[in-house]
Design an enzyme around this catalytic site. Structure first.
Site, PDB file in Angstrom:
ATOM      1  N   SER A 164     -11.140  -1.621   6.330  1.00 26.78           N
ATOM      2  CA  SER A 164      -9.725  -1.342   6.076  1.00 26.78           C
ATOM      3  C   SER A 164      -8.985  -1.135   7.386  1.00 26.78           C
ATOM      4  O   SER A 164      -9.595  -0.898   8.429  1.00 26.78           O
ATOM      5  CB  SER A 164      -9.626  -0.076   5.226  1.00 26.78           C
ATOM      6  OG  SER A 164      -8.282   0.343   5.103  1.00 26.78           O
ATOM      7  N   GLY A 175       1.039  -1.682   5.173  1.00 32.46           N
ATOM      8  CA  GLY A 175       1.334  -2.814   6.058  1.00 32.46           C
ATOM      9  C   GLY A 175       0.125  -3.626   6.466  1.00 32.46           C
ATOM     10  O   GLY A 175       0.190  -4.389   7.426  1.00 32.46           O
ATOM     11  N   THR A 206       0.907  -1.135   0.000  1.00 33.01           N
ATOM     12  CA  THR A 206       0.000   0.000   0.000  1.00 33.01           C
ATOM     13  C   THR A 206       0.943   1.180   0.000  1.00 33.01           C
ATOM     14  O   THR A 206       2.148   0.994   0.144  1.00 33.01           O
ATOM     15  CB  THR A 206      -0.862  -0.051   1.282  1.00 33.01           C
ATOM     16  OG1 THR A 206      -1.781  -1.112   1.145  1.00 33.01           O
ATOM     17  CG2 THR A 206      -1.622   1.228   1.561  1.00 33.01           C
TER      18      THR A 206
HETATM   19  O1  DON Z   1      -7.224  -1.525   3.518  1.00 35.39           O
HETATM   20  C1  DON Z   1      -6.467  -2.311   4.074  1.00 35.39           C
HETATM   21  O2  DON Z   1      -6.374  -2.407   5.279  1.00 35.39           O
HETATM   22  C2  DON Z   1      -5.557  -3.159   3.217  1.00 35.39           C
HETATM   23  N1  DON Z   1      -6.152  -3.380   1.937  1.00 35.39           N
HETATM   24  C3  DON Z   1      -4.225  -2.494   3.114  1.00 35.39           C
HETATM   25  C4  DON Z   1      -3.235  -3.322   2.342  1.00 35.39           C
HETATM   26  C5  DON Z   1      -1.842  -2.988   2.657  1.00 35.39           C
HETATM   27  O3  DON Z   1      -1.551  -2.139   3.455  1.00 35.39           O
HETATM   28  C6  DON Z   1      -0.812  -3.790   1.997  1.00 35.39           C
HETATM   29  N2  DON Z   1       0.486  -3.228   2.290  1.00 35.39           N
HETATM   30  N3  DON Z   1       1.420  -3.517   2.844  1.00 35.39           N
END
Ligand code: DON
Length: 503
Positions: free
Chosen positions: A387, A408, A316
């Site tokens: 999320s 993360g 992300t």
């Molecule tokens: O919205 C969320 O919590 C997840 N889709 C975030 C994904 C994410 O942070 C991946 N990265 N490291």
């Protein structure tokens, strides 16, 4: 907005126009805070059991790497809505860099090369990914040095001139929906035209006299962050030695309660009830704080005690900005996993998210981040998936103190919380606060994830106390500290190569 559009091109594994996210805004002139939700939504045809196989088990492949993994993208609608409210740059300037990098190409750095290598088996299956990001080498393919995204450049040019309609209606939308039809996916024209970003009331909390302003549902981030800080304020955590065994135990025990509540109570508050006031209440936090001590370890539920390996390559991205007028932005946006579901939506050049995996496919069955949940976060038509993204602003006496956020997955909340604790409770400057070793517990699986940088015997001591412990790098925060009119920026020294390494 320009940063977000540009990263959709130059940081394509997470920056996006085919995904979604959240932006916290402080508007200096009006002294107002805004929480803009441009999270993806389940398509109209989505339904509760859509990721279950004939035996009722979750088909993770379908949830994470198929056409059905993609939620209806929200990024363009969100950015355009923010632009229409607060934008000051001419549109030509807003898109200039994004379009130039898409048209003329950008150079792949070492980190991106590694992720493209790691993701090769998935991405080579998609014709366009193969063509744009890889080249032939003997009998194999290797990541290109320079990536040119001509179709994406065209799509961005249309958005530049037509705004939100340039993505959700007209030719780009036709091409997008054509791709879904060709792949038997669910997203329709109606899903695109129905998509609306939502300007929500932020979650407000306090910690030791600081004001915490963060993201409400459908992110769990703001509530979980405030709940955790409330418990730790009660526990007077600042009186313990930073990152000592007692400190880690106290914080970990609090994290367990926070993540258990996340699983139980949180979901899209447009669809289900979320007890926001209760969860962020200081008295409720005090009840939890009373149960926590360094003398005992609270047993987590044993629904499914098997330890999960969540070492999937995940990504992300976050950016924090303050401008010359004192306006602030804290934005986290994502495709969920690196390069989302591994598909490019036909001629649009848009990389698709796999955010549908953030729903609970089945109670008791963890998602890609090992997170559990219940019917609050089950799949339903037009619903937003829960999320953990936690874009956050901190103020004191009306003055800005900190802007931060992180990628993360499930570890976002605890990474952001630790940056806040380090600055607000331990008086660290943002550089030290960002570098300091982190740890994480999410109630289930019952394990402390801890970084290798911790002092010598900590891991042994935690094991002696009875904890399961595993090593992993946590979060990549992007922060700005504001002190006496001075700005200190800190990009987390952790990089993806370390954060994806499975121990
Ligand atoms: O919205 C969320 O919590 C997840 N889709 C975030 C994904 C994410 O942070 C991946 N990265 N490291």
């Amino acid at each position: 907005i320009a940063v977000a559009y540009t990263m959709a091109v130059t940081h394509p594994r997470a920056g996006n126009i085919g995904g979604g996210g959240f932006m916290m805004i402080y508007h200096k002139q009006s002294n107002q805070f805004y929480a803009v939700d441009f999270r993806e939504k389940a398509p109209q045809q989505a339904y509760k059991d859509m990721f279950l196989d004939s035996e009722g088990n979750v088909d993770n492949q379908k949830a994470r790497f198929s056409i059905y993994s993609a939620g209806v993208p929200g990024t363009v609608a969100g950015l355009e809505s923010i632009y229409n409210t607060f934008g000051s740059l001419p549109r030509q300037r807003l898109f200039q860099d994004a379009i130039a990098y898409a048209k003329n190409g950008f150079l792949i750095d070492q980190d991106q090369h590694k992720v493209l290598e790691d993701k090769k088996e998935l991405l080579r299956k998609d014709k366009q990914f193969r063509k744009l990001f890889y080249k032939k080498s003997n009998n194999d393919i290797i990541p290109r040095k320079k990536v040119v995204q001509k179709n994406l450049a065209k799509t961005l040019t249309v958005i530049q001139s037509s705004g939100v309609d340039g993505f959700y209606k007209g030719k780009v939308a036709d091409q997008f929906v054509d791709f879904f039809q060709q792949e038997n996916g669910l997203i329709t024209h109606q899903d695109l035209t129905n998509y609306q970003p939502v300007w929500r009331t932020p979650i407000y909390g306090t910690y030791k006299g600081y004001d915490i302003i963060s993201m409400p549902p459908p992110s769990s981030g703001g509530i979980a962050l405030v709940q955790l800080l409330n418990i730790l304020e009660q526990k007077k955590i600042d009186q313990l030695k930073h990152n000592s065994t007692d400190y880690i135990q106290s914080v970990v025990e609090a994290m367990k309660f926070v993540y258990a509540d996340r699983a139980k109570y949180l979901g899209d508050q447009d669809v289900v009830d979320v007890p926001v006031a209760k969860l962020t209440d200081k008295t409720y936090a005090a009840e939890i704080a009373n149960k926590i001590s360094t003398q005992n370890i609270i047993d987590v539920s044993t629904i499914n005690p098997e330890l999960l390996d969540t070492s999937e390559s995940l990504e992300t991205t976050h950016f924090s900005i303050i401008d010359s007028e004192g306006n602030m932005v804290s934005c986290t946006y994502t495709l969920n996993f690196a390069f989302g579901n591994g598909m490019i939506a036909g001629k649009t050049g848009v990389i698709l998210n796999n955010e549908m995996d953030d729903f609970v496919a089945k109670p008791g069955s963890p998602n890609g981040f090992g997170l559990l949940g219940n019917e609050k976060n089950e799949i339903a038509a037009n619903k937003r998936m829960l999320s953990s993204m936690t874009p956050t602003l901190v103020m004191k006496n009306g003055q800005p103190v900190l802007i931060t956020g992180s990628p993360g997955g499930s570890t976002i909340i605890t990474s952001v919380a630790q940056v806040l604790l380090n600055v607000l409770a331990f008086d660290m400057r943002i550089g030290q606060a960002s570098s300091a070793a982190r740890f994480h517990h999410q109630w289930y699986p019952d394990v402390i994830t801890i970084e290798e940088q911790h002092d010598g015997n900590i891991v042994e001591e935690l094991k002696e106390r009875g904890y399961n412990v595993k090593h992993k790098s946590l979060g990549i925060t992007q922060s700005i500290e504001i002190d006496s009119g001075n700005l200190y920026g800190k990009s987390d020294p952790r990089n993806l190569s370390s954060s994806t390494k499975a121990y």
